[in-house]
Scaffold this active site. Structure first.
Site, PDB file in Angstrom:
ATOM      1  N   ASP A  45     -16.251 -31.438 -22.879  1.00  0.00           N
ATOM      2  CA  ASP A  45     -16.479 -31.825 -24.270  1.00  0.00           C
ATOM      3  C   ASP A  45     -15.195 -31.709 -25.085  1.00  0.00           C
ATOM      4  O   ASP A  45     -14.279 -30.985 -24.732  1.00  0.00           O
ATOM      5  CB  ASP A  45     -17.571 -30.950 -24.896  1.00  0.00           C
ATOM      6  CG  ASP A  45     -17.185 -29.483 -24.924  1.00  0.00           C
ATOM      7  OD1 ASP A  45     -16.607 -29.002 -23.921  1.00  0.00           O
ATOM      8  OD2 ASP A  45     -17.436 -28.813 -25.934  1.00  0.00           O
ATOM      9  N   GLU A  46     -15.161 -32.423 -26.189  1.00  0.00           N
ATOM     10  CA  GLU A  46     -14.111 -32.304 -27.208  1.00  0.00           C
ATOM     11  C   GLU A  46     -12.699 -32.313 -26.622  1.00  0.00           C
ATOM     12  O   GLU A  46     -11.826 -31.562 -27.051  1.00  0.00           O
ATOM     13  CB  GLU A  46     -14.346 -31.040 -28.043  1.00  0.00           C
ATOM     14  CG  GLU A  46     -15.657 -31.108 -28.817  1.00  0.00           C
ATOM     15  CD  GLU A  46     -16.001 -29.821 -29.552  1.00  0.00           C
ATOM     16  OE1 GLU A  46     -16.577 -29.915 -30.643  1.00  0.00           O
ATOM     17  OE2 GLU A  46     -15.714 -28.727 -29.026  1.00  0.00           O
ATOM     18  N   ALA A  47     -12.497 -33.180 -25.624  1.00  0.00           N
ATOM     19  CA  ALA A  47     -11.165 -33.305 -25.007  1.00  0.00           C
ATOM     20  C   ALA A  47     -10.327 -34.288 -25.817  1.00  0.00           C
ATOM     21  O   ALA A  47      -9.840 -35.301 -25.312  1.00  0.00           O
ATOM     22  CB  ALA A  47     -11.316 -33.752 -23.562  1.00  0.00           C
TER      23      ALA A  47
END
Length: 537
Positions: free
Chosen positions: A342-344
């Site tokens: 996530d949230e890369a």
């Protein structure tokens, strides 16, 4: 056939309404007001609500002569019997011996391979004046049945000092199987570190409500929490701080095994998460060679996200991934290994897809099934992978459609919508702990939705379960866990276990009200939502 199923659901819902009404009427209190708990808890007045409840007959009363009977050839049944005795002895003061004799009466725990309809986790509990019998096909079902028996007893059964009783179990039969096989709770031990004993305490709380997965978020920007022999600075350096600059900490391999074994004794499977390629500052700070520029950043104690990334182009990155996955997989007997994803925001889409392809192959190499946050569906989910959806009502239609498309093509979903099941969201604007980026999540909002019909275009069969994550930016003590998780975690447990036909806020809030004295007896300082007519002990 449809008419028969509809009638059966209506009949079940009607019986539950009668059960709850009986509990309220027995107190003499007006509906919606605080009420005293009934002397004999109506059968099925528990959480999660059982699939089938048939009240009838006289209650059973535990006495000093009560024995817990198990089959003489079942170590699992004896182990569960010993667990039950350890729960009941302090408050009753009774000896409650666990025995394999054929004596009649008392509490009998039976494992039977012939009970195919009960599946891997179902049970049947039959109660009458002469005793209580719990039958299951598998040990997990027997353990869940014990939790039902526990909740049918007065709340003071949970206290650790002798109480006056009486200890009555309403008569009748409960037959119960879960809706979903994946019913989880996540604890973020990276933003703030929690000790082995704190994790065990949470496990015990989860077990009471038939939750069967403990997802441990073991790495993030703020801390690395599991010892890796091949990369020792991950824990020694990367685990040396936390949000706000505290001392942090990490689990040795022996401590992690201890958590896994304790969870297994409560029939919970540990799902470890190593978040990547983003949320990796603790690893990058520990080893300069994992950074594209070869320079290690400082340790991070803030709460921002999306600024870190493993160097996708470097071969050493995949040596690192292989070593970490290999060591964590060897410590974890369960099926799953969570790789985050996530949230890369600091990883290009092309690099993200390439990295996730290789990371997923590594998980498979070491015999585990991939779990990832739902951004995994923007790459190429491996066959059999599970995507954990954490979006909101306001998440874009395009993102929801991408998840739905993956689901239609075989990717299983775990539902954790942030504006429903994130336990770190504030209840109201006045909640001192927690965050509010997903909105305020009161108890009704957390409970009042159907996982099977939540995401448009997702086949009901693709939904494998639900999970309630507790992120720890503002949560640093067991008291904080208690306040943010309870009572919302109880509703998540019911969403995962109980048939969809039973989901009804009006009846649920009455049963939840009955959990107040039980939580108090367990020493849980929960949020006393004004939406719930809490009962008194």
């Amino acid at each position: 056939m449809r008419q028969r199923r509809t009638f059966a659901r209506l009949r079940l819902l009607g019986s539950l309404l009668l059960v709850v009404a009986a509990g309220v009427a027995g107190t003499g209190a007006a509906p919606g007001s605080a009420a005293a708990a009934p002397a004999v808890r109506p059968l099925g007045d528990i959480v999660p609500v059982p699939a089938s409840v048939r009240p009838g007959g006289s209650p059973y009363t535990l006495t000093a002569r009560t024995r817990i009977h198990v089959d003489d050839d079942s170590r699992e049944a004896r182990r569960i019997g010993a667990y039950l005795a350890s729960v009941l002895r302090p408050s009753t003061g009774y000896p409650l011996p666990v025995t394999d004799d054929d004596g009649r009466g008392g509490i009998r725990l039976r494992l039977s391979a012939h009970e195919a309809a009960l599946g891997d986790e179902g049970y049947r509990m039959e109660s009458g004046s002469r005793g209580v019998t719990i039958t299951a096909r598998e040990p997990a079902g027997l353990f869940h049945g014990v939790q039902t028996l526990r909740q049918q007893l007065p709340a003071s059964i949970e206290k650790d000092t002798r109480q006056p009783g009486p200890w009555k179990v309403a008569g009748g039969t409960i037959t119960d199987t879960p809706r979903y096989g994946y019913r989880g709770a996540m604890l973020d031990v990276s933003r703030h570190f929690f000790t082995v004993e704190q994790v065990k305490r949470y496990i015990d709380q989860m077990a009471l409500y038939k939750i069967n997965k403990l997802h441990l978020h073991l790495s993030d920007d703020q801390g690395w929490r599991i010892a890796i022999d091949s990369w020792p600075r991950l824990a020694a350096h990367g685990g040396s701080t936390q949000v706000g600059g505290g001392p942090g900490g990490y689990y040795t391999k022996a401590q992690y095994r201890d958590i896994v074994a304790y969870a297994a004794s409560r029939h919970l499977e540990v799902v470890p998460e190593i978040d990547m390629p983003g949320h990796t500052n603790a690893a990058l700070a520990s080893y300069a060679e994992l950074n594209c520029d070869g320079v290690a950043p400082p340790l991070y104690t803030g709460t921002e996200v999306g600024f870190s990334s493993l160097c996708v182009a470097k071969d050493i990155t995949y040596d690192f991934v292989d070593d970490v996955v290999r060591e964590v997989a060897a410590l974890t007997p369960g099926r799953y290994l969570h790789i985050g994803g996530d949230e890369a925001h600091s990883t290009s889409h092309e690099d993200y897809v390439a990295f996730m392809d290789r990371a997923q192959a590594t998980v498979a190499k070491y015999g585990k099934t991939v779990v990832g946050w739902h951004q995994l569906t923007g790459a190429n989910p491996a066959e059999g992978a599970l995507a954990q959806y954490w979006g909101l009502d306001r998440t874009s239609d395009a993102e929801k459609a991408r998840v739905a498309d993956a689901a239609r093509n075989g990717t299983g979903l775990i539902l954790s919508p942030a504006d429903r099941l994130y336990l770190d969201m504030k209840y109201t604007k006045d909640t001192p702990l927690g965050l509010s980026w997903a909105g305020y999540v009161e108890v009704q909002r957390s409970y009042d939705w159907d996982p099977g019909a939540y995401l448009p275009g997702v086949p009901a069969s693709a939904v494998k379960g639900v999970e309630a994550p507790l992120w720890s930016e503002t949560v640093s003590t067991s008291a904080h866990i208690d306040r943010m998780a309870f009572p919302r975690l109880i509703g998540a447990a019911e969403l995962g276990w109980s048939p969809a036909a039973t989901h009804d806020w009006e009846t649920y809030k009455q049963r939840l009200a009955g959990q107040g004295p039980r939580l108090e007896a367990l020493g849980v300082d929960f949020y006393r939502s004004p939406q719930v007519p809490w009962r008194t002990a």
